[in-house]
Design an enzyme around this catalytic site. Structure first.
Site, PDB file in Angstrom:
ATOM      1  N   SER A 133       4.123  -5.908  -4.065  1.00 22.95           N
ATOM      2  CA  SER A 133       2.957  -6.681  -3.619  1.00 22.95           C
ATOM      3  C   SER A 133       2.810  -6.495  -2.116  1.00 22.95           C
ATOM      4  O   SER A 133       3.783  -6.176  -1.423  1.00 22.95           O
ATOM      5  CB  SER A 133       3.163  -8.171  -3.935  1.00 22.95           C
ATOM      6  OG  SER A 133       2.193  -8.977  -3.298  1.00 22.95           O
ATOM      7  N   TYR A 146       8.014 -16.129  -4.601  1.00 23.16           N
ATOM      8  CA  TYR A 146       7.339 -14.853  -4.878  1.00 23.16           C
ATOM      9  C   TYR A 146       7.453 -13.840  -3.733  1.00 23.16           C
ATOM     10  O   TYR A 146       7.866 -12.692  -3.968  1.00 23.16           O
ATOM     11  CB  TYR A 146       5.877 -15.119  -5.226  1.00 23.16           C
ATOM     12  CG  TYR A 146       5.075 -13.893  -5.549  1.00 23.16           C
ATOM     13  CD1 TYR A 146       5.131 -13.317  -6.810  1.00 23.16           C
ATOM     14  CD2 TYR A 146       4.250 -13.301  -4.589  1.00 23.16           C
ATOM     15  CE1 TYR A 146       4.389 -12.185  -7.109  1.00 23.16           C
ATOM     16  CE2 TYR A 146       3.505 -12.175  -4.882  1.00 23.16           C
ATOM     17  CZ  TYR A 146       3.579 -11.609  -6.144  1.00 23.16           C
ATOM     18  OH  TYR A 146       2.836 -10.484  -6.429  1.00 23.16           O
ATOM     19  N   LYS A 150       9.371 -10.110  -3.801  1.00 22.51           N
ATOM     20  CA  LYS A 150       8.674  -8.837  -3.627  1.00 22.51           C
ATOM     21  C   LYS A 150       9.229  -8.044  -2.446  1.00 22.51           C
ATOM     22  O   LYS A 150       9.218  -6.806  -2.462  1.00 22.51           O
ATOM     23  CB  LYS A 150       7.171  -9.082  -3.484  1.00 22.51           C
ATOM     24  CG  LYS A 150       6.516  -9.569  -4.776  1.00 22.51           C
ATOM     25  CD  LYS A 150       6.737  -8.608  -5.938  1.00 22.51           C
ATOM     26  CE  LYS A 150       5.987  -9.020  -7.185  1.00 22.51           C
ATOM     27  NZ  LYS A 150       6.147  -8.049  -8.301  1.00 22.51           N
TER      28      LYS A 150
END
Length: 236
Positions: A133, A146, A150
């Site tokens: 991401s 998150y 990533k």
């Protein structure tokens, strides 16, 4: 590389579904994996692909997925989740940290462990496409577990690329910004992201990231090197 066979994790929606659609349109045999068995079956029926319900956080399940796709050329390690807690790090539950890392990072490391050794033994050209991401290249103050997961995926992808540098297996790292998926109702069209990713695979490129964020990515690196305090990133 003419792709005749592929595996896509997280294939029931979003980028994974778009990758599967593009690969099937090009004539590849595609094995689709997702933890949502019902949605996966629908996509597989629509595309004429093979469905293997898979929990990517389970090493044994990933071994079974690899066994279902002998001789695969392209492995798209795409499955990911956002998590329930989206605040600052200390606002995220221990359970959420574990769950997000188990899927986002474990889905990649388990996939590499299951697929790379047989691909190396086969000795044929192949490729690993890893979905991270933009949040793995720049750092935002919130987002829960998150972004950290990533960032870890970016590091794992770089490790894999370096370790496979003298082999027939290439690695591409996909780092999109917001995409319209099951995780977001706004953002880029997943089909366009899939097209960019597969073009990068064909060209042997490592990183696929939005051009509008290149300045923010560069500034982050410069600030880290200089010792300056972090700043909230923004596109140019």
């Amino acid at each position: 590389m003419d792709i005749t066979s592929a595996v896509v994790t997280g294939a029931a929606s979003g980028i994974g579904r778009a990758l599967a659609t593009r690969l099937r349109s090009a004539g590849a045999h595609v094995v689709l994996a997702d933890s949502d068995a019902a949605a996966l079956a629908e996509v597989a029926a629509e595309l004429g692909a093979e469905a293997v319900p898979t929990d990517v956080s389970d090493p044994g399940a990933m071994d079974a997925l690899a066994a279902a796709a002998p001789g695969v050329q392209l492995v798209c390690l795409n499955a990911g989740i956002v998590g329930k807690d989206l605040g600052a790090p200390w606002e995220v539950s221990a359970e959420d940290w574990d769950n997000v890392f188990a899927v986002n990072v474990g889905g990649v490391t388990n996939g590499l462990r299951s697929f790379v050794p047989p691909m190396l033994v086969a000795g044929r050209p192949g490729h690993i496409l890893i979905t991270a991401s933009l949040a793995g290249l720049v750092t935002f103050p919130t987002g829960g577990a998150y972004p950290a997961s990533k960032h870890a995926v970016v590091a794992v992808a770089e490790q894999a690329a370096l370790a496979l540098a003298d082999t027939p297996i290439g690695v591409t790292l996909l780092c999109p910004a917001l995409v319209r998926t099951g995780m977001s109702t706004v953002g880029e069209d997943p089909a366009a992201i899939a097209d960019d990713a597969l073009a990068a695979v064909g060209a042997g490129r490592f990183t696929v990231a939005p051009d509008t964020w290149s300045g923010a990515i560069t500034r982050r690196t410069q600030r880290l090197v200089s010792g300056a305090q972090p700043e909230t990133p923004a596109p140019i």
